[in-house]
Scaffold this motif. Structure first.
Motif, PDB file in Angstrom:
ATOM      1  N   ARG A 116     -10.955   0.189 -12.497  1.00 54.55           N
ATOM      2  CA  ARG A 116      -9.833  -0.448 -13.182  1.00 54.55           C
ATOM      3  C   ARG A 116      -9.709   0.022 -14.630  1.00 54.55           C
ATOM      4  O   ARG A 116     -10.700   0.319 -15.303  1.00 54.55           O
ATOM      5  CB  ARG A 116      -9.952  -1.971 -13.159  1.00 54.55           C
ATOM      6  CG  ARG A 116      -9.654  -2.570 -11.802  1.00 54.55           C
ATOM      7  CD  ARG A 116      -9.522  -4.074 -11.840  1.00 54.55           C
ATOM      8  NE  ARG A 116      -8.236  -4.504 -12.372  1.00 54.55           N
ATOM      9  CZ  ARG A 116      -7.718  -5.709 -12.144  1.00 54.55           C
ATOM     10  NH1 ARG A 116      -8.374  -6.581 -11.399  1.00 54.55           N
ATOM     11  NH2 ARG A 116      -6.544  -6.040 -12.657  1.00 54.55           N
ATOM     12  N   GLN A 135     -14.832  -4.043  -9.850  1.00 51.37           N
ATOM     13  CA  GLN A 135     -13.663  -3.235  -9.497  1.00 51.37           C
ATOM     14  C   GLN A 135     -13.698  -2.036 -10.437  1.00 51.37           C
ATOM     15  O   GLN A 135     -12.926  -1.911 -11.377  1.00 51.37           O
ATOM     16  CB  GLN A 135     -12.394  -4.056  -9.639  1.00 51.37           C
ATOM     17  CG  GLN A 135     -12.352  -5.273  -8.714  1.00 51.37           C
ATOM     18  CD  GLN A 135     -11.123  -6.137  -8.961  1.00 51.37           C
ATOM     19  OE1 GLN A 135     -10.121  -5.696  -9.486  1.00 51.37           O
ATOM     20  NE2 GLN A 135     -11.213  -7.404  -8.545  1.00 51.37           N
ATOM     21  N   LEU A 153      -6.893  -9.946  -8.661  1.00 51.33           N
ATOM     22  CA  LEU A 153      -6.170  -9.099  -9.608  1.00 51.33           C
ATOM     23  C   LEU A 153      -5.994  -9.782 -10.957  1.00 51.33           C
ATOM     24  O   LEU A 153      -6.071  -9.153 -12.000  1.00 51.33           O
ATOM     25  CB  LEU A 153      -4.811  -8.716  -9.027  1.00 51.33           C
ATOM     26  CG  LEU A 153      -4.833  -7.524  -8.067  1.00 51.33           C
ATOM     27  CD1 LEU A 153      -3.606  -7.513  -7.173  1.00 51.33           C
ATOM     28  CD2 LEU A 153      -4.952  -6.216  -8.817  1.00 51.33           C
ATOM     29  N   PRO A 189       0.274  -3.306  -8.491  1.00 56.64           N
ATOM     30  CA  PRO A 189      -1.154  -3.410  -8.849  1.00 56.64           C
ATOM     31  C   PRO A 189      -1.565  -2.414  -9.926  1.00 56.64           C
ATOM     32  O   PRO A 189      -2.510  -2.661 -10.664  1.00 56.64           O
ATOM     33  CB  PRO A 189      -1.863  -3.144  -7.521  1.00 56.64           C
ATOM     34  CG  PRO A 189      -0.904  -3.639  -6.483  1.00 56.64           C
ATOM     35  CD  PRO A 189       0.456  -3.264  -7.019  1.00 56.64           C
ATOM     36  N   LEU A 227      -4.985  -1.433 -12.042  1.00 58.77           N
ATOM     37  CA  LEU A 227      -5.628  -0.426 -11.213  1.00 58.77           C
ATOM     38  C   LEU A 227      -5.338   0.961 -11.786  1.00 58.77           C
ATOM     39  O   LEU A 227      -4.313   1.187 -12.445  1.00 58.77           O
ATOM     40  CB  LEU A 227      -5.139  -0.506  -9.768  1.00 58.77           C
ATOM     41  CG  LEU A 227      -5.421  -1.822  -9.025  1.00 58.77           C
ATOM     42  CD1 LEU A 227      -5.149  -1.650  -7.533  1.00 58.77           C
ATOM     43  CD2 LEU A 227      -6.842  -2.308  -9.234  1.00 58.77           C
ATOM     44  N   ASN A 259     -11.041  -8.788  -4.654  1.00 56.18           N
ATOM     45  CA  ASN A 259      -9.606  -8.984  -4.377  1.00 56.18           C
ATOM     46  C   ASN A 259      -8.854  -9.726  -5.480  1.00 56.18           C
ATOM     47  O   ASN A 259      -7.640  -9.907  -5.390  1.00 56.18           O
ATOM     48  CB  ASN A 259      -9.395  -9.685  -3.025  1.00 56.18           C
ATOM     49  CG  ASN A 259      -9.854 -11.134  -2.995  1.00 56.18           C
ATOM     50  OD1 ASN A 259     -10.004 -11.777  -4.028  1.00 56.18           O
ATOM     51  ND2 ASN A 259     -10.081 -11.663  -1.796  1.00 56.18           N
ATOM     52  N   GLU A 290       0.833  -1.207   0.000  1.00 59.72           N
ATOM     53  CA  GLU A 290       0.000   0.000   0.000  1.00 59.72           C
ATOM     54  C   GLU A 290       0.862   1.248   0.000  1.00 59.72           C
ATOM     55  O   GLU A 290       0.634   2.202  -0.753  1.00 59.72           O
ATOM     56  CB  GLU A 290      -0.915   0.010   1.229  1.00 59.72           C
ATOM     57  CG  GLU A 290      -2.302  -0.529   0.991  1.00 59.72           C
ATOM     58  CD  GLU A 290      -3.229  -0.229   2.173  1.00 59.72           C
ATOM     59  OE1 GLU A 290      -2.862   0.596   3.042  1.00 59.72           O
ATOM     60  OE2 GLU A 290      -4.308  -0.827   2.225  1.00 59.72           O
ATOM     61  N   TYR A 318      -5.620   3.258  -3.365  1.00 67.12           N
ATOM     62  CA  TYR A 318      -6.428   2.094  -2.997  1.00 67.12           C
ATOM     63  C   TYR A 318      -6.080   1.635  -1.585  1.00 67.12           C
ATOM     64  O   TYR A 318      -4.928   1.707  -1.163  1.00 67.12           O
ATOM     65  CB  TYR A 318      -6.204   0.940  -3.978  1.00 67.12           C
ATOM     66  CG  TYR A 318      -6.732   1.215  -5.360  1.00 67.12           C
ATOM     67  CD1 TYR A 318      -8.008   0.817  -5.738  1.00 67.12           C
ATOM     68  CD2 TYR A 318      -5.959   1.901  -6.297  1.00 67.12           C
ATOM     69  CE1 TYR A 318      -8.493   1.074  -7.015  1.00 67.12           C
ATOM     70  CE2 TYR A 318      -6.434   2.176  -7.570  1.00 67.12           C
ATOM     71  CZ  TYR A 318      -7.699   1.759  -7.923  1.00 67.12           C
ATOM     72  OH  TYR A 318      -8.188   2.029  -9.182  1.00 67.12           O
ATOM     73  N   ARG A 333      -4.034 -12.842  -5.935  1.00 66.75           N
ATOM     74  CA  ARG A 333      -4.735 -11.944  -5.024  1.00 66.75           C
ATOM     75  C   ARG A 333      -3.875 -11.739  -3.779  1.00 66.75           C
ATOM     76  O   ARG A 333      -2.851 -12.416  -3.601  1.00 66.75           O
ATOM     77  CB  ARG A 333      -6.100 -12.517  -4.658  1.00 66.75           C
ATOM     78  CG  ARG A 333      -6.100 -13.786  -3.822  1.00 66.75           C
ATOM     79  CD  ARG A 333      -7.527 -14.204  -3.488  1.00 66.75           C
ATOM     80  NE  ARG A 333      -7.620 -15.178  -2.424  1.00 66.75           N
ATOM     81  CZ  ARG A 333      -7.740 -16.479  -2.592  1.00 66.75           C
ATOM     82  NH1 ARG A 333      -7.768 -16.981  -3.815  1.00 66.75           N
ATOM     83  NH2 ARG A 333      -7.822 -17.284  -1.550  1.00 66.75           N
ATOM     84  N   ASP A 383      -9.453  -6.942   0.250  1.00 69.25           N
ATOM     85  CA  ASP A 383     -10.199  -6.424  -0.895  1.00 69.25           C
ATOM     86  C   ASP A 383      -9.648  -5.060  -1.308  1.00 69.25           C
ATOM     87  O   ASP A 383      -9.324  -4.225  -0.454  1.00 69.25           O
ATOM     88  CB  ASP A 383     -11.684  -6.278  -0.552  1.00 69.25           C
ATOM     89  CG  ASP A 383     -12.399  -7.603  -0.539  1.00 69.25           C
ATOM     90  OD1 ASP A 383     -11.758  -8.623  -0.830  1.00 69.25           O
ATOM     91  OD2 ASP A 383     -13.606  -7.622  -0.216  1.00 69.25           O
ATOM     92  N   MET A 384      -9.562  -4.836  -2.600  1.00 71.02           N
ATOM     93  CA  MET A 384      -9.079  -3.555  -3.112  1.00 71.02           C
ATOM     94  C   MET A 384     -10.243  -2.584  -3.221  1.00 71.02           C
ATOM     95  O   MET A 384     -11.234  -2.864  -3.892  1.00 71.02           O
ATOM     96  CB  MET A 384      -8.445  -3.750  -4.488  1.00 71.02           C
ATOM     97  CG  MET A 384      -7.247  -4.674  -4.489  1.00 71.02           C
ATOM     98  SD  MET A 384      -6.739  -5.133  -6.153  1.00 71.02           S
ATOM     99  CE  MET A 384      -8.163  -6.093  -6.697  1.00 71.02           C
ATOM    100  N   PHE A 406      -6.415  -1.782   0.928  1.00 71.64           N
ATOM    101  CA  PHE A 406      -6.659  -3.220   0.929  1.00 71.64           C
ATOM    102  C   PHE A 406      -7.427  -3.647   2.183  1.00 71.64           C
ATOM    103  O   PHE A 406      -7.435  -4.814   2.547  1.00 71.64           O
ATOM    104  CB  PHE A 406      -5.342  -3.987   0.828  1.00 71.64           C
ATOM    105  CG  PHE A 406      -4.724  -3.927  -0.538  1.00 71.64           C
ATOM    106  CD1 PHE A 406      -5.106  -4.808  -1.534  1.00 71.64           C
ATOM    107  CD2 PHE A 406      -3.772  -2.968  -0.838  1.00 71.64           C
ATOM    108  CE1 PHE A 406      -4.548  -4.744  -2.799  1.00 71.64           C
ATOM    109  CE2 PHE A 406      -3.197  -2.893  -2.102  1.00 71.64           C
ATOM    110  CZ  PHE A 406      -3.597  -3.784  -3.090  1.00 71.64           C
TER     111      PHE A 406
END
Length: 779
Positions: free
Chosen positions: A282, A279, A237, A352, A357, A235, A15, A363, A224, A407-408, A365
């Motif tokens: 994205r 999501q 990816l 990410p 993303l 979550n 993050e 973001y 993920r 989770d994003m 998590f």
């Protein structure tokens, strides 16, 4: 805190790293540079130009002949938590979905081209470095370990899958083991606490339901956050699929193939569409799918004595314009395993942001599952879902299970002023489930002002739109406010637009394979109609709600009057909104707020699109725009050239007002009321011809067969004044049908009288200020 504290620490470090690298990605990734403003003059047509594909991409056509079918229906063989009849139904739905959306939208390219799209030249260079490392490392894998890897892959198709059978002797999931071959061979440092992202099997369970995702689908495995306890729609990816069935023919569009071997490809694509929708910020979604059996020793031979093809790896990227694919045949043989391992390791260690993303967003998590911004169902100037089940958009505060650990969730957006705008991660707009079409996601947030430190409510609108509509929303808002700002027009605080992806002039099209050249008479055009990202930030009145969510009848009345005034004022300014809908007509304490100007037009810019595509909100659309979307053979010769009139905007406004009344009313005779309202076809996707017939029958010039019974019931249940207003409205000389030159002059001359009559009907309605909304029937 989870017991898996090491994995959480690694994710927390990720993050922090993402915050530091976000600005660099926003500036450097070639699919998100800014584009200049002001744009060229508003186009006089909605026809969208197509642009050359990037690099050497080639559009894949539908196959004209069916491949030799496989012996059985394509399936992993797992006894999953989804019943087999449901699985078969989902497979049929996937096939129908792809037939509807994917013609001309699948392109084949080189692996390096896809990686360049994800992370620029740096990502391509890193992949090349990893391949060199992996080439040596793969040769050192013992035959026993390679055999164990093949066994694990075979178990992915077990009838009764057991996750323990997917683990190598060191306890590592076999897909992660392939990626880890490089990690140790390259002596790259292992992240503190392990990898924050990793490949994790899903077992036989489907994805858990959330308030916004309730599909019975499953993901075989996924890349993920390592600390996540199970895969969720928020979550994943990179989605991963497996099947023991041989790969379909990827020389053709696999999503349109009749061969059942393409079923798994369609499943993976539809999963990617769901990820792209849920999501919602994205930019793209990468996926992996493995097709076929693993190698054997000695190699298996086909009927002609040649070595049988083994596993084919399909790597793909979904964005708002296309689904781009590349294949690695025989991906687990020693000579190809280096490329496979390099790709798996590259994805696992990528940012990410490189995995899709949006680098204009920060973001979270949900490591500490923070409390989100308070629910905004009564404080946003954004679209709300049009569906009956989602009339009030859920938020994390309303639904604590919406986001879980790992989770994003978009937590902030940062545009030109470089001041983070905190976001509620749950969109307050309908989900854009149709790929490759115009879509809009709306988020609510707050921003602290530098001058006084006050928190100001904001609305963030993220759109994926065609290039021909570049900057349309900003241009329309500025056009409306050029001389003076109407009270109902939103204040645009900040905006950003990206250019479409275009191929550099020196790039050449890839040669068409001989097999395809022989099977068709012409090559497909190497062009697509691209979509690009635009972000707009608007100031939001703190008490703005949809028209059907007002607090009192008095607020409903005053907002409707202001809406009629706005329709007249727009005509006087020489512009039209073209998408008056339930989510765009808002009320802030009885004051109108009119949002979503992307489809707006200036006078004289009204040419119809070449293709029959519905653009806008269908159930409140004026009949003339619905007719334009009918197949050409079903239209009068000149209907495509009919001008859009202010009468059409008034017609649409009346539908919005009537929909707000009928869908919120609480009847005492529910069965009869609901039956009549259902016939109006609000919130559904009917056949266009059927919708046109229902809309015509709401008007008295067509006998009022659809509105009359509802107004009778409204009168019987104690609301004669409201019923009287709509009897007047449906008695207006609408909708306009004849639009020839001889009749247009007289039609326009009567326009002002129509608005005056409609406004007078509301002004004459006596309202008790204490009458609450929604209205309730009296038995």
């Amino acid at each position: 805190m989870s017991s898996n504290s090491g994995a959480e620490d690694a994710l927390r470090d990720l993050e922090g790293r993402m915050k530091r690298e976000r600005e660099g990605f926003a500036c450097s990734l070639h699919y998100l540079p800014g584009r200049p403003y002001p744009p060229p003059p508003l186009p006089s047509t909605t026809n969208q130009p197509s642009h050359p594909l990037p690099r050497a991409a080639t559009i894949l056509e539908a196959e004209s002949e069916v491949d030799e079918p496989s012996a059985t229906k394509s399936e992993t063989g797992r006894v999953a938590s989804i019943p087999k009849d449901v699985t078969n139904q989902l497979r049929d739905q996937d096939r129908e979905f792809c037939q509807q959306h994917c013609e001309g939208r699948v392109t084949a390219n080189e692996l390096e081209a896809l990686l360049e799209r994800m992370g620029g030249k740096e990502m391509v260079d890193e992949y090349k470095r990893l391949v060199v490392v992996a080439t040596d490392a793969v040769q050192k894998i013992s035959d026993a370990d390679l055999g164990a890897l093949y066994d694990c892959f075979k178990h992915e198709s077990d009838k009764k899958l057991k996750v323990k059978n997917l683990m190598m002797s060191n306890g590592e999931y076999w897909l992660s083991y392939v990626a880890s071959v490089i990690q140790f061979a390259a002596s790259d440092p292992l992240p503190s606490g392990g990898f924050p992202l990793n490949y994790i099997p899903s077992g036989i369970d489907q994805l858990p339901f959330t308030p916004r995702y309730q599909k019975k689908r499953k993901y075989d495995a996924s890349l993920r956050p390592t600390c996540s306890t199970k895969p969720t729609i928020h979550n994943v990816l990179v989605n991963v699929k497996f099947t023991a069935e041989a790969a379909p023919n990827f020389d053709w569009n696999p999503l349109l193939a009749k061969n059942p071997r393409a079923d798994k490809v369609r499943q993976g694509f539809c999963n990617a569409v769901d990820l792209f929708a849920l999501q919602s910020t994205r930019v793209l979604v990468p996926s992996l799918s493995f097709h076929g059996h693993s190698p054997t020793t000695p190699p298996a031979l086909d009927a002609h004595g040649n070595p049988s093809p083994t596993t084919t790896l399909l790597f793909s990227i979904l964005d708002a314009s296309q689904w781009e694919i590349v294949t690695i045949p025989d991906c687990f043989t020693r000579d190809k395993l280096a490329s496979t391992a390099a790709l798996l390791h590259l994805l696992r260690t990528a940012s990410p942001y490189q995995l899709g993303l949006n680098p204009f967003f920060e973001y979270s998590f949900n490591l500490d599952v923070p409390s989100p911004i308070p629910a905004t169902t009564k404080s946003s100037t954004a679209k709300h879902s049009a569906s009956k089940s989602s009339s009030t958009a859920p938020t994390s505060a309303d639904s604590p299970t919406e986001f879980a650990l790992g989770d994003m969730a978009p937590s902030a957006v940062v545009l030109s002023n470089n001041i983070p705008l905190s976001l509620n991660p749950t969109p307050i707009s309908p989900l854009p489930y149709s790929p490759f079409s115009r879509s809009t996601v709306v988020l609510a947030g707050e921003q602290v002002t530098v001058v006084d430190g006050r928190r100001r409510r904001k609305i963030v609108k993220v759109s994926r739109i065609a290039d021909g509509r570049s900057w349309r929303e900003r241009a329309m808002v500025e056009e409306i406010t050029a001389e003076s700002k109407p009270s109902w027009c939103p204040t645009l605080d900040d905006s950003y637009a990206a250019p479409p992806r275009v191929r550099s002039p020196e790039s050449q099209s890839a040669p068409v394979p001989d097999q395809r050249q022989q099977k068709r008479e012409r090559d497909p055009p190497n062009n697509v109609t691209p979509r690009h990202i635009e972000i707009h930030v608007f100031d939001s009145p703190a008490d703005a709600v949809r028209l059907d969510k007002v607090a009192t009848l008095a607020e409903y009345k005053s907002t409707c009057i202001e809406l009629l005034d706005a329709v007249r004022e727009l005509y006087e300014k020489g512009v039209s909104h073209r998408d008056l809908a339930s989510g765009n007509v808002l009320s802030a304490g009885g004051r109108l707020v009119l949002i979503d100007w992307e489809l707006g037009r200036k006078d004289g810019t009204d040419a119809a699109p070449e293709s029959s595509v519905v653009t806008g909100t269908l159930d409140t659309m004026p009949i003339i725009l619905i007719r334009r979307a009918l197949p050409t053979h079903a239209l009068p010769r000149d209907v495509q050239t009919y001008p859009f009139l202010p009468h059409d905007e008034l017609e649409s406004a009346i539908y919005v007002m009537f929909k707000a009344l009928t869908t919120s009313f609480v009847p005492s005779l529910k069965l009869e009321w609901n039956s009549q309202v259902d016939d109006l076809l609000w919130n559904v996707q009917p056949k266009l011809s059927e919708l046109i017939d229902r809309r015509k029958l709401m008007w008295n010039r067509y006998l009022g067969e659809r509105s009359g019974p509802i107004l009778d019931l409204l009168t019987e249940q104690g609301h004669e004044p409201v019923s009287k207003v709509f009897r007047t409205l449906f008695d207006l000389d609408l909708p306009v049908q004849s639009r020839d030159d001889l009749s247009l002059k007289s039609i326009k001359e009567g326009w002002v009288d129509l608005v005056k009559e409609a406004k007078a009907a509301f002004e004459e309605m006596e309202v008790d200020p204490k009458t609450e909304w929604p209205l309730k029937g009296v038995a």
